[in-house]
Design a protein around this motif. Structure first.
Motif, PDB file in Angstrom:
ATOM      1  N   LYS A 101       0.592  -1.278   0.079  1.00 49.34           N
ATOM      2  CA  LYS A 101       0.024   0.106   0.009  1.00 49.34           C
ATOM      3  C   LYS A 101       0.888   1.316  -0.075  1.00 49.34           C
ATOM      4  N   VAL A 102       0.347   2.291  -0.318  1.00 49.56           N
ATOM      5  CA  VAL A 102       0.996   3.842  -0.345  1.00 49.56           C
ATOM      6  C   VAL A 102       0.054   4.723   0.219  1.00 49.56           C
ATOM      7  N   ALA A 103       0.668   5.708   0.747  1.00 51.14           N
ATOM      8  CA  ALA A 103       0.219   6.732   1.520  1.00 51.14           C
ATOM      9  C   ALA A 103       0.940   8.089   0.980  1.00 51.14           C
TER      10      ALA A 103
ATOM     11  N   ASP B  24      -2.298  -1.112   8.323  1.00 45.53           N
ATOM     12  CA  ASP B  24      -3.562  -1.231   8.129  1.00 45.53           C
ATOM     13  C   ASP B  24      -4.459   0.203   7.919  1.00 45.53           C
ATOM     14  N   VAL B  25      -4.028   1.248   8.424  1.00 41.92           N
ATOM     15  CA  VAL B  25      -4.614   2.243   8.032  1.00 41.92           C
ATOM     16  C   VAL B  25      -4.448   2.938   6.665  1.00 41.92           C
ATOM     17  N   MET B  26      -3.397   2.595   6.139  1.00 43.08           N
ATOM     18  CA  MET B  26      -3.332   2.972   4.737  1.00 43.08           C
ATOM     19  C   MET B  26      -4.463   2.359   3.816  1.00 43.08           C
ATOM     20  N   GLU B  27      -4.629   3.260   2.773  1.00 40.29           N
ATOM     21  CA  GLU B  27      -5.866   2.897   1.888  1.00 40.29           C
ATOM     22  C   GLU B  27      -5.704   2.382   0.594  1.00 40.29           C
ATOM     23  N   GLU B  28      -4.500   3.179   0.071  1.00 39.79           N
ATOM     24  CA  GLU B  28      -4.560   3.035  -1.472  1.00 39.79           C
ATOM     25  C   GLU B  28      -3.382   1.790  -1.758  1.00 39.79           C
ATOM     26  N   TYR B  29      -3.679   0.931  -2.728  1.00 38.30           N
ATOM     27  CA  TYR B  29      -2.721  -0.149  -2.904  1.00 38.30           C
ATOM     28  C   TYR B  29      -1.669   0.546  -3.940  1.00 38.30           C
ATOM     29  N   PHE B  30      -0.491  -0.076  -3.751  1.00 35.26           N
ATOM     30  CA  PHE B  30       0.762   0.351  -4.546  1.00 35.26           C
ATOM     31  C   PHE B  30       0.514   0.363  -6.086  1.00 35.26           C
TER      32      PHE B  30
ATOM     33  N   VAL C 275       6.835  15.453  -4.361  1.00 34.11           N
ATOM     34  CA  VAL C 275       5.735  14.418  -3.924  1.00 34.11           C
ATOM     35  C   VAL C 275       6.308  13.280  -3.154  1.00 34.11           C
ATOM     36  N   ASN C 276       5.877  13.061  -2.010  1.00 29.40           N
ATOM     37  CA  ASN C 276       6.552  11.923  -1.086  1.00 29.40           C
ATOM     38  C   ASN C 276       5.352  10.839  -1.032  1.00 29.40           C
ATOM     39  N   LEU C 277       5.846   9.699  -1.223  1.00 28.51           N
ATOM     40  CA  LEU C 277       4.896   8.329  -1.177  1.00 28.51           C
ATOM     41  C   LEU C 277       5.447   7.719  -0.378  1.00 28.51           C
ATOM     42  N   TYR C 278       4.479   6.992   0.715  1.00 27.66           N
ATOM     43  CA  TYR C 278       5.329   6.127   1.644  1.00 27.66           C
ATOM     44  C   TYR C 278       4.617   4.646   1.702  1.00 27.66           C
ATOM     45  N   VAL C 279       5.388   3.705   1.571  1.00 29.30           N
ATOM     46  CA  VAL C 279       4.952   2.439   1.067  1.00 29.30           C
ATOM     47  C   VAL C 279       5.186   1.373   2.437  1.00 29.30           C
ATOM     48  N   ARG C 280       4.265   0.398   2.418  1.00 26.46           N
ATOM     49  CA  ARG C 280       4.348  -0.836   3.379  1.00 26.46           C
ATOM     50  C   ARG C 280       3.806  -1.923   2.700  1.00 26.46           C
ATOM     51  N   CYS C 281       4.263  -3.062   3.186  1.00 27.65           N
ATOM     52  CA  CYS C 281       3.840  -4.338   2.478  1.00 27.65           C
ATOM     53  C   CYS C 281       3.419  -5.265   3.697  1.00 27.65           C
ATOM     54  N   THR C 282       2.734  -6.208   3.291  1.00 29.06           N
ATOM     55  CA  THR C 282       2.259  -7.365   3.928  1.00 29.06           C
ATOM     56  C   THR C 282       2.633  -8.536   3.153  1.00 29.06           C
ATOM     57  N   ASP C 283       3.075  -9.615   3.847  1.00 28.08           N
ATOM     58  CA  ASP C 283       3.011 -10.905   3.274  1.00 28.08           C
ATOM     59  C   ASP C 283       1.933 -11.816   3.427  1.00 28.08           C
TER      60      ASP C 283
ATOM     61  N   LEU D  38       6.963  -2.511   9.457  1.00 27.61           N
ATOM     62  CA  LEU D  38       6.395  -1.299  10.547  1.00 27.61           C
ATOM     63  C   LEU D  38       7.080   0.110   9.935  1.00 27.61           C
ATOM     64  N   GLN D  39       8.105  -0.058   9.542  1.00 31.19           N
ATOM     65  CA  GLN D  39       8.824   0.982   8.696  1.00 31.19           C
ATOM     66  C   GLN D  39       8.267   1.332   7.355  1.00 31.19           C
ATOM     67  N   GLU D  40       8.385   2.721   7.157  1.00 33.94           N
ATOM     68  CA  GLU D  40       7.633   3.244   5.833  1.00 33.94           C
ATOM     69  C   GLU D  40       9.074   3.036   4.869  1.00 33.94           C
ATOM     70  N   TYR D  41       8.864   2.615   3.713  1.00 28.90           N
ATOM     71  CA  TYR D  41       9.783   2.688   2.331  1.00 28.90           C
ATOM     72  C   TYR D  41       9.266   4.020   1.897  1.00 28.90           C
TER      73      TYR D  41
END
Lengths: 1295, 252
Positions: free
Chosen positions: A888-890, A898-904, A965-973, A980-983
C-alpha cells in the motif's frame, strides 16, 4: 465385461457434446483478445482494449496465431501445436511448419489394433498397427454392433468382435453371421437371452448314474451329450448323480443368487422354500421366482427377505455378492446385497443414481430487486456430483473456478420411485457479459436496456441486475446482464491475477455526484446514492456477480474486503456496513433444494446442432455476431450502458438547451416579420415574445444559472423576458396604446433592465454553479484473508479439497500435491518476517533513474529541470519485494499498514491488491494550471462553509508547495507480517508553467484507416496526454483557429483514462474513384482558460503542426466465393456425425482481417479459423437426420460484409444396397443396385468374405460380370460405407 | 516289553511326530531345488518369477501403464501418465497411447525379462552343477494381457542331458487379473476424451456392476481410477482435455 468400448454411445454424445460446441465459442472469445479497430465503439471500450493489449497481448490464446506442429515435445508429448516463435524451443526435433491437420505423422486419424479389437482416434506416429486417416466414426468396422458368440452377446465394433472370436479360438464365420448392426446395447443383449438352456446328460458315471452338465443346446452338442431343454441336471427322471440344491452361489454376468447341485451345475434362483425353487426339476424363470422388495424403498423388509430369496434386482438396487456382517443369508455365503446408498441427508439413493452437492449458497439472491440482487457463489466454492455405485458414494468435482456447474434432474422410474441424474455441464457465464454487447450503437438507454435484457433472457446462466443510485435525482442507474454463477479465479497466481483484475474491472465504474448551488435552501444533489453506504453495497453486489470479485467471504465464512474499494475525488468515501457483512456470511452454508437450472430447449437446439426444421425456437432477425470482440465489447457494453447514464452534466446541458431556441429559428422569425409587414403589431408582439423567452432561457443556460433555480423561478424569469420582448415587439410592429399607464416599449425596456439585474445578481451569487465529486467504485479480485489458520478446514463436509478451495481459505494456505495424501496446509506457520522492499529497476523508463537508494527508499529523478518529473507525462516506477506481498502507499506518514488505503500497484488510478513480487505504479502529474483550476472551483463552491472537503484526486499525485511528492510504502506478506517502517519514494515535479502543446498519443484505428464500401463517414478516436480541445481540417494543415471542424474531447482532469484524455471525431470518407482522403488534427490545451476574459490566468498552448490522418476506401466488395459443404444431400453412415464447414472470401478493405460466422439457432458464431480468406469450422456435431440451414455472414474490420448459406439434408445410410434387378445379356450377368455400390460374387456358397471374392465391373448402379450357366453365382454388394446387402443366389441356367 | 519301554517308545514316536509336524510348519522357504534330473524346470521358473509380477502390475496400474512416466501429473505422490493430452486450452486432447494394452504388455515384458533371464541362468547353472550337459537356444519373452489374466511366456529352448536328453521349450506363468477389462474401459474413456473432451462414467458403472470409476478433476487435469470391486484390480491414468482456464483464459 470383456469389451466396453461402445457403451451408451448416443447418450454420451448428447451429454458432452455441449462442451465441444462451446469450446469453439470460447476459442472465438479468446481470439477476441487479439484486437483490432471497430468504429462503432465508445472511447472507453478502446481504452479497456488498450489495457488488454498492453498487459496481455503477448500471452493470448488465438487460433489465428501461426501454429507449428511438434511431433514430440520435450515433455514427451506427441503432436502438440505451438506458436511458431516458441515451437522449436519446446520440441525435441525441428517443428513442422504447418498445422497438425496438414502433417502426415500428426494428423488425427484412426488407429486400429485388430489383435486387441480397438479403434482409437490417434496421430499416425503413435500408431504402430493399422492407421487410416478416415475418422473413426466413418469406419464401418469401428462402429458398434452386436457381436454374438455362443450364448453371449456383446455390443462392440466389428474389430472388437473379430478380436473376441480370435481370443476364443473361433474360425472366421460366414459374413454377417455373428456380427449384426443393432440400435442399442439393450437390443444386443436381448439377442443373447434367447438361448435355449437345459440339462446335458453325458453318459454313465459312478454307481451307474449318469453325468450331467447344465448349459445351452449348442454347448451340449459340443459335448456330444443328450440335451433336455428346460430340465435341471438334478431332475429325478434323468437319473443323474447330481443331488439338487447342494449350495448357493453367484453366477458371473447374472445378478441373482442361484442354487447349485452337487455336481456344480446351476439350478434355479435361490428360494429358502426349496420345493418351490426346485420346481420339480424344471427351470424356473426370473419372473416366476420369489419376489425381493426394493431395498431403497423398504430397507427393513429387504433385510428380512434377503434371507429367504435370491431373486436380486440390479435395477432396484440389489445384486448377488458375498454376505457381510450386516447382511443375512440362511444358506451359503452369498446373498442379495443392498447396493443402494444413504446420502448426506439420510436419503436413500439407488445404485447408479447421481445428484449435485454444493459447499456454499449458489445462484442469485434477491432476484429482480434493484441494488439488492447479487450472484452469491462463494470464492473457493465449486459444484460437485455425487454418485451411488455398489453401495458406496463417490464424489467428483465439476472442476475448479466453477467453469462447470452441476445440474440435476429427477425422473420417475417404475414403482413410483424418484431417480435423480446429475451431470457437470459448462457454465456459460461468458455469454452473459457478451449479452451486454447488444447495448452498443443504441443511444436510447431504455432501448439499450431492452436489447440487453432480451439477449440475457435467452441464456439460462445469465440474469439482469439493476443499479439505481440516483435517489430520485440524477442518472446513475443502469441494468446489465451478469452471470448467475460467477466464475472463479486462480486466487494466488500473480500472473493470472492480471486477468482476474481485468474481468473484475468491468465492475469498476465512476459515479459523478453533482451538487448545484440554489437560490434558496440546500444544494441540489444528483446521484446522491453514490455517496451513501447503500450505494457502495449495491455496487459490491454488482461486483461480486462478475466473478470472484469484490468484498466477499470464503468457504469458512471469513470476510475479506480487499476486493472492493471506494474512493472519491473530494471527501470521505462511503463504505459497506457491518450489517451487510453479516449478510454475506450467511452465504457460507448451502440451502436445501438449491439447484442449477437446466438449459432451455433453444439452448439445447443451438448446442446440439439439431436440424433447422426441428428447431422450435422463434426466428430472430436481430443480427448478433459473436465476434472476436465478444469479451471486450460485451463487457464494455456494461461500461457503455453505464456511461450513457453517467453524464449528469450532459443531461443538465441538454435540459438547458431544450428551453432555448436556435439562432437560426429566431432569425427566420425576424425575417418573416420583415417580409410580411401585414402582421403588424401582433406579429411584432409574437416575435418579441418568442425572442424574449428564448433569450432569457439561453442566457440563464449559458451562465449555468438554470440548474440552480427552482423551475418556478426559471419560468418566471422566462415569462418576464417574454413579456418584455412582446411589449417591445408590439411597439416596433406599430402597435400603439398604453399598458399599465405607460407605453408598451417602456415597460418592455424596464422589464429587460430588471432581468439583467436579476440575472447579474444570480450570477455573482454563484447560483447554478455545480461541483462534481467523482466516486470511484473499484471492483477488484477478491483476496483470501491473511494467514492460514483455517487451511485444515479444506475438504470438510465430505466434499473434496481442491487447490482452488484451499487457496480461498487463507493467503498462506498451500495445496500440497507431492505427498501420498494431498492436503491443504499452512505454509507460513514459521514465517515471522515482513517483506523486504527495494527498488524495481526493471520498470523504469528511459530518461528516468533511481537515486539516493537505500533500504529506506529512493528518489526518482526525471528529465525535467532539477531532475524533476514533467507535467502530463506518463511516469512509471516500481518496487520489488523478496516474497509475495501486497503493498500500500500513502501520501503522508501513517501509523501502520492497516490504516493505509491505497494499493501500490496501479495503472493510472486503477489499483491492484494482488500479492506479487513486483509492484508497478503508472501515473502522471497534472500541470499547475490544471490543479489551480480545480482548486478554484473548490474554493468558490465551498465559500459558504459547506460540507465538502479539500480536493483529493485518488488517481493523481499533487505536489506540495515545494513541488515535491512523497510516497510512503508498506507491505504485508501472505501470513500477515507487515512492515513497520515506511519505505519512502520521493520525486519533484517541475514548476515551470505549461508551455507545451498537447500530444496525440494514439489513433484508433491507426492511420491509414479504411472505410467500408458505400460508407460516407468513419468515426475515429484518439487520445491526448492532457485535457485539450481539438479540431480537424481536410486536405491542408491549417492553424487551429481557422479549422472549423471540432472533435469531441474529455476536458476534465478526472476524465483521464489509462490511455490519456479521449477525443472522437466523425470524418467523411473518400468518394468513389478517390484513392484516399487526408485530414489534419490540431489541439489546444487548458480548456478551462477563457481567453476572451480579461485577465485570464494563462495562455493556452496550441499545436503548430497538425497530425496527418488518412482514410482510404474499400475498392472491391467483400465476396464469399465458395462454401462447403455444398451438396444438397449428405449421406452418413451413422450419427452423431461431425462435419466441417469451409468458406472462402475475396475482396474487402485492403490488408484488413476478414471474419466469417455461421448462424446456429439465433446466434452467429465465428468460425474456429478465420481472419484471412479461408475460414474453417471443424467438428460441428450433428445428432439427427434432417434439413440443416446455416446462414453465413462475413465481415471485415471496417464493416464490409457479405452473406451466404450452407444448406443440406443429412441422411443416415446404414442400410446396404438393395439389388433391384438381375438379368443376363450377351453372356454377361448384370445386376442393378439402388445406390452406388461395389458387388462381388463366388460360385461356391454365400459364405465368403468381400475381400476374397471376385469383383464385378462397375461401382455405381450397374454391375456386371461374364456369366456361365453351369454354376451358381452367390452375389452380395457393399455401399461406400461398407453396408452389405443380403446374399443373392443366381442359379445356373435360371436366366 | 515292560511298561516303561512302551512309554519310551510312545514318547519317541510322539517326539518324531511333533518334530515332523514342526518341520513342516516352520521349515525355511528355500528356493526351488533341482534335486536331480527329475526336477520340473517349468515349476522352477514359475516359482522364480511369480513374485516378480504383482509389483510390476501394481506399479503400472497406478502410473497410467508406464513404469517410468515421461508426460505425467503427480497425484498423491505418484506420477500418473497422461494417456490423452493437449497443452492447449479449449481443444480436446490427442491420444498419446492408442495401443494401450500392447504398451502395458511391453512394459511388463521390459521389466520382467532381465529377471526371467536371470532365473533361466540360475536353472542352467544348477543343472550344470549336478553334472548335466545343458544346451540352450536364444530366448525370448512374450507377455499377453487377456481377459481374466496376464500371461508371461518365456521361450527358451533348453536341452538337458546326462544319460538321457530332455528338451523344454517354453516356461509360462499366468497371473489372474482383470487388467484387460480395465484397459479396454480406459481406451474407451480416452476415445471420448479425445473426440468430445470429456466422458460420462456413470453409464459404465450402470452397465458393469463390478466396475467402479472414480473421476477426479484437479485444475486442468482429470484423473481416472478404474477398479474392479470384486478383485480390487485397478488402473489409474490422467488426461488433460478441453481445458477451461479461469477467467478469459490468458495463459500464465
Amino acid at each position: 465385461m470383456t469389451h466396453k468400448k461402445s457403451i451408451a454411445w448416443f447418450e454420451l454424445v448428447l451429454l458432452v457434446s455441449a462442451s465441444v460446441a462451446f469450446s469453439y465459442i470460447m476459442n472465438d472469445a479468446s481470439q477476441g483478445l487479439t484486437l483490432y479497430g471497430n468504429d462503432s465503439e465508445h472511447a472507453f471500450i478502446v481504452a479497456v482494449r488498450g489495457l488488454f493489449i498492453a498487459f496481455f497481448g503477448h500471452n493470448l490464446v488465438s487460433a489465428e496465431e501461426v501454429l507449428w506442429t511438434c511431433p514430440l515435445d520435450k515433455n514427451g508429448v506427441y503432436c502438440q501445436e505451438y506458436g511458431y516463435q516458441i515451437c522449436d524451443g519446446n520440441c525435441t526435433t525441428s517443428c513442422i511448419q504447418t498445422r497438425r491437420e496438414f502433417t502426415s505423422e500428426c494428423r488425427i486419424g484412426t488407429c486400429i489394433d485388430a489383435s486387441k479389437g480397438t479403434c482409437t482416434p490417434s496421430p499416425q506416429r503413435n500408431c504402430n498397427t493399422t492407421w487410416t486417416e478416415t475418422p473413426l466414426s466413418d469406419i464401418p468396422a469401428c462402429r458398434p454392433g452386436c457381436c454374438i458368440v455362443g450364448s453371449e452377446a456383446q455390443f462392440m465394433s466389428q474389430v472388437g468382435c473379430d478380436a473376441w472370436r480370435a481370443d476364443l479360438g473361433l474360425e472366421d464365420d460366414e459374413v454377417g453371421a455373428i456380427f449384426e448392426p443393432v440400435g442399442s446395447e439393450l437390443e444386443c443383449l436381448a439377442k443373447a437371452n434367447g438361448q435355449e438352456e437345459g440339462a446335458c446328460v453325458l453318459g454313465i458315471g459312478t454307481f451307474g448314474l449318469r453325468n450331467c452338465k447344465f448349459g445351452t443346446k449348442e454347448q451340449c452338442a459340443g459335448l456330444s451329450g443328450t440335451f433336455y431343454s428346460g430340465f435341471l441336471c438334478s431332475h429325478p427322471a434323468l437319473n443323474t448323480s447330481c443331488e439338487p440344491q447342494a449350495t448357493t452361489k453367484c453366477v458371473a454376468g447374472n445378478d441373482e443368487v442361484y442354487w447349485f447341485d452337487s455336481c456344480g451345475n446351476r439350478e434355479n434362483i435361490y428360494n429358502s422354500l426349496k420345493p418351490i425353487s426346485f420346481n420339480g426339476g424344471l427351470l424356473l424363470s426370473k419372473n416366476q421366482s420369489c419376489d425381493l422388495v426394493d431395498p431403497a424403498r423398504e430397507p427393513n423388509r429387504f433385510s428380512v427377505q434377503q434371507k429367504s430369496c435370491g431373486n436380486c434386482n440390479y435395477l432396484q438396487g440389489s445384486r448377488c455378492g458375498p454376505k457381510t456382517t450386516a447382511e443375512f443369508a440362511s444358506i451359503g455365503d452369498v446373498v442379495c446385497r443392498d447396493i443402494s446408498c444413504v446420502d448426506e441427508t439420510g436419503k436413500r439413493r439407488s445404485h447408479g443414481e447421481s445428484w449435485c452437492a454444493f459447499d456454499s449458497r449458489i445462484g442469485v439472491e434477491d432476484e429482480g430487486k434493484v441494488n439488492a440482487q447479487r450472484s452469491v457463489d462463494v470464492p473457493g466454492s465449486q459444484h460437485y456430483r455425487k454418485t451411488c455405485a455398489n453401495g458406496k458414494i463417490t464424489t467428483e468435482t465439476c472442476g475448479s473456478f466453477r467453469n462447470q456447474i452441476c445440474v440435476e434432474s429427477v425422473v420417475d422410474v417404475p414403482g413410483g420411485k424418484d431417480f435423480s441424474e446429475a451431470a457437470c455441464r459448462l457454465n456459460q457465464w461468458q455469454l452473459c457479459l457478451a449479452a451486454n454487447q447488444q447495448a452498443e450503437g443504441l443511444d436510447d438507454p431504455a432501448e439499450a436496456t431492452q436489447a440487453v435484457a432480451e439477449e440475457c433472457e435467452k441464456h439460462t446462466d445469465c440474469t439482469m441486475t439493476s443499479i439505481d443510485l440516483t435517489n430520485g435525482r440524477g442518472t446513475f442507474a443502469f441494468s446489465t446482464c451478469v452471470p448467475k454463477y460467477p466464475p472463479g479465479f486462480d486466487l494466488q497466481s500473480s500472473a493470472n491475477g492480471d486477468e482476474a483484475q481485468a474481468l473484475c474491472s468491468f465492475g469498476t465504474v465512476q459515479c459523478k455526484y453533482v451538487t448545484v448551488k440554489k437560490l434558496f435552501g440546500s444544494k441540489k444533489k444528483y446521484n446522491a446514492g453514490c455517496v451513501d453506504s447503500s450505494g457502495a453495497e449495491a455496487m459490491n453486489n454488482f461486483c461480486m456477480s462478475l466473478g470472484d470479485c469484490g468484498a466477499h467471504i470464503n468457504l469458512e465464512g471469513d470476510y475479506s474486503g480487499k476486493g472492493f474499494r471506494v474512493s472519491t475525488s473530494r471527501g470521505d468515501a462511503p463504505g459497506i456496513t457491518s450489517g451487510y457483512i453479516a449478510g454475506l456470511k450467511l452465504l457460507q452454508n448451502p440451502t436445501a433444494n438449491q439447484k442449477v437450472e437446466p438449459l432451455s430447449e433453444a439452448e439445447l437446439v443451438s448446442l446440439y446442432g439439431l436440424p433447422s426444421d426441428a428447431s422450435a425456437s422463434p426466428e430472430e432477425t436481430q443480427k448478433k455476431i459473436f465476434d472476436s470482440m465478444m469479451m471486450i465489447s460485451g463487457a464494455s457494453g456494461i461500461l457503455l450502458a453505464s456511461l450513457i447514464y453517467l453524464a449528469p452534466e450532459a443531461t443538465l446541458i441538454s435540459i438547458g438547451s431544450g428551453l432555448g431556441l436556435g439562432t437560426s429559428g429566431t432569425g427566420a422569425i425576424i425575417t418573416a416579420v420583415g417580409d410580411y409587414p401585414v402582421l403588424g403589431a401582433y406579429g411584432g408582439a409574437a416575435a418579441g415574445l418568442l425572442i424574449g423567452a428564448a433569450g432569457v432561457a439561453y442566457i440563464l443556460d449559458a451562465l449555468g444559472i438554470t440548474a440552480g433555480l427552482d423551475p418556478a423561478i426559471t419560468y418566471a424569469l422566462i415569462g418576464l423576458g417574454a413579456f418584455s420582448g412582446a411589449a417591445i415587439g408590439w411597439s416596433l410592429g406599430g402597435g400603439g396604446g398604453t399598458l399599465l399607464g405607460a407605453a408598451p416599449w417602456v415597460l418592455g425596456a424596464w422589464g429587460l433592465v430588471a432581468l439583467v439585474v436579476i440575472i447579474a445578481i444570480f450570477y455573482f451569487l454563484g447560483i447554478g454553479k455545480k461541483k462534481e465529486t467523482t466516486i470511484n467504485f473499484q471492483c477488484l479480485p477478491w483476496q483470501p484473508p491473511l494467514g492460514g489458520a483455517n487451511c485444515n478446514a479444506c475438504g470438510a463436509e465430505g466434499l473434496l479439497c481442491t487447490k482452488y478451495a484451499c487457496q480461498s481459505l487463507g493467503q498462506a494456505c498451500r495445496y500440497v500435491e507431492d505427498s501420498a495424501e494431498e492436503q491443504c496446509v499452512n505454509a507460513g506457520i514459521d514465517d515471522v518476517s515482513a517483506p523486504v522492499i527495494r527498488e524495481d529497476a526493471s520498470v523504469i523508463l528511459t530518461n528516468y533513474r533511481y537515486t539516493q537508494l537505500s533500504e529506506r527508499g529512493y528518489h526518482l529523478e526525471g528529465p525535467a529541470e532539477r531532475g524533476c518529473i514533467p507535467r502530463f507525462e506518463r511516469v512509471q516506477l516500481g518496487i520489488a519485494t523478496n516474497e509475495l506481498s501486497q503493498c500500500k502507499v500513502a501520501r503522508v506518514h501513517t501509523e501502520s499498514f492497516d490504516v493505509m488505503e491505497e494499493y501500490f500497484a496501479r495503472f493510472n488510478g486503477n489499483e491492484n491488491p494482488l500479492f506479487r513480487r513486483n509492484h508497478t505504479m503508472i501515473f502522471s502529474v497534472p500541470s499547475n494550471e490544471a490543479i489551480e483550476n480545480e482548486q478554484a472551483i473548490d474554493e468558490e463552491f465551498d465559500e459558504d462553509g459547506s460540507d465538502e472537503q479539500a480536493m483529493h484526486y485518488s488517481n493523481l499525485f499533487l505536489p506540495d508547495g515545494s513541488g515535491n511528492v512523497n510516497l510512503y510504502v508498506r507491505c504485508t506478506d501472505a501470513n500477515g507480517n507487515k512492515n513497520l517502517q515506511e519505505y519512502a519514494i520521493n520525486f519533484c515535479v517541475t514548476d515551470e508553467p505549461d508551455m507545451t502543446p498537447p500530444v496525440i498519443r494514439q489513433f484508433s484505428p491507426a492511420s491509414p484507416a479504411y472505410s467500408a464500401l458505400g460508407a460516407t463517414e468513419r468515426r475515429i478516436h484518439f487520445w491526448l496526454n492532457e485535457p485539450a480541445e481539438c479540431r480537424w481540417s481536410e486536405s491542408t494543415d491549417q492553424d487551429y483557429a481557422t479549422m472549423t471542424n471540432e472533435a469531441t474531447c474529455a476536458t476534465s482532469l478526472s476524465d483521464g483514462t489509462p490511455q490519456g484524455w479521449a477525443c472522437n471525431a466523425t470524418l467523411p470518407t473518400p468518394a468513389s474513384g478517390v484513392n484516399e482522403r487526408s485530414f489534419y488534427v490540431r489541439c489546444k490545451d487548458q480548456p478551462w482558460i477563457n481567453e476572451s476574459e480579461s485577465g485570464s490566468n494563462g495562455t493556452r498552448n496550441t499545436n503548430n503542426q497538425g497530425v496527418n490522418y488518412i482514410i482510404k476506401p474499400t475498392l472491391n466488395a467483400l465476396q464469399i466465393n465458395s462454401v462447403a459443404p455444398d451438396k444438397d444431400t449428405i449421406f452418413v453412415l451413422g450419427l452423431p456425425y461431425r462435419l466441417n464447414f469451409t468458406v472462402t472470401t475475396t475482396g474487402g478493405a485492403s490488408g484488413q482481417a476478414r471474419y466469417c460466422s455461421y448462424k446456429n439457432n439465433n446466434d452467429f458464431i465465428r468460425f474456429f479459423e478465420t481472419g484471412g480468406d479461408t475460414h474453417r469450422q471443424p467438428g460441428l456435431t450433428m445428432v439427427s437426420e434432417g434439413n440443416y440451414s446455416y446462414p453465413i455472414a462475413c465481415e471485415d474490420s471496417v464493416g464490409n460484409n457479405a452473406s451466404s448459406e450452407i444448406r443440406f439434408e443429412l441422411v443416415v445410410d446404414d442400410q446396404g444396397p438393395a439389388i433391384t434387378r438381375i438379368y443376363t445379356s450377351n453372356n454377361r450377368l448384370t445386376i442393378i443396385t439402388n445406390e452406388h455400390a461395389r458387388c462381388v460374387f463366388k460360385t461356391t456358397s454365400c459364405s465368403f468374405a468381400f475381400a476374397n471374392s471376385t469383383l464385378m465391373d462397375g461401382d455405381t448402379f450397374e454391375h456386371s460380370t461374364p456369366f456361365s450357366r453351369d454354376v451358381n453365382h452367390y452375389i452380395y454388394c457393399q455401399d461406400s460405407f461398407g453396408n452389405p446387402s443380403g446374399c443373392v443366389t443366381v442359379r445356373g441356367g435360371t436366366l | 516289553m515292560n511298561k516303561r519301554g512302551q512309554i519310551a517308545i510312545f514318547v519317541l514316536v510322539a517326539v518324531v511326530i511333533i518334530a515332523v509336524f514342526v518341520w513342516f510348519v516352520i521349515r525355511p522357504r528355500l528356493p526351488p531345488s533341482l534335486g536331480g534330473a527329475d526336477v520340473n524346470p517349468s515349476a522352477y521358473m514359475r516359482d522364480c518369477l511369480r513374485a516378480e509380477l504383482p509389483p510390476i502390475i501394481s506399479k503400472l496400474s497406478t502410473q497410467g501403464g508406464s513404469l517410468a512416466p515421461d508426460n505425467f501429473m503427480t497425484y498423491e505422490g505418484t506420477n500418473v501418465q497422461y494417456l490423452c493430452y493437449t497443452s492447449e486450452d479449449y481443444v480436446p486432447c490427442t491420444v498419446q497411447q492408442p495401443l494401450l494394452t500392447t504398451h502395458v504388455a511391453q512394459e511388463i515384458r521390459r521389466e520382467i525379462e532381465p529377471k526371467a533371464r536371470s532365473c533361466m541362468d540360475a536353472l542352467v547353472a544348477r543343472y550344470e552343477q549336478q553334472g548335466y550337459s545343458v544346451e540352450s537356444a536364444p530366448r525370448s519373452i512374450n507377455v499377453s494381457i487377456v481377459p481374466g489374466s496376464i500371461d508371461v511366456v518365456f521361450t527358451a529352448p533348453l536341452t538337458v542331458s546326462k544319460e538321457n536328453a530332455q528338451t523344454f521349450r517354453q516356461f509360462g506363468i499366468s497371473q489372474s487379473s482383470e487388467l484387460y477389462d480395465l484397459l479396454m474401459t480406459a481406451t474407451s474413456i480416452i476415445e471420448f476424451e479425445s473426440t468430445l473432451g470429456d466422458s460420462e462414467t456413470t453409464y459404465y458403472m450402470q452397465f458393469y456392476p463390478d466396475l467402479k470409476i472414480e473421476k477426479l478433476k484437479k485444475d486442468d487435469d482429470t484423473i481416472y481410477t478404474l477398479t474392479n470391486v470384486v478383485t480390487d484390480d485397478s488402473f489409474r491414468f490422467a488426461t488433460r482435455s478441453l481445458v477451461w482456464p479461469q477467467g478469459y483464459g490468458v495463459q500464465s
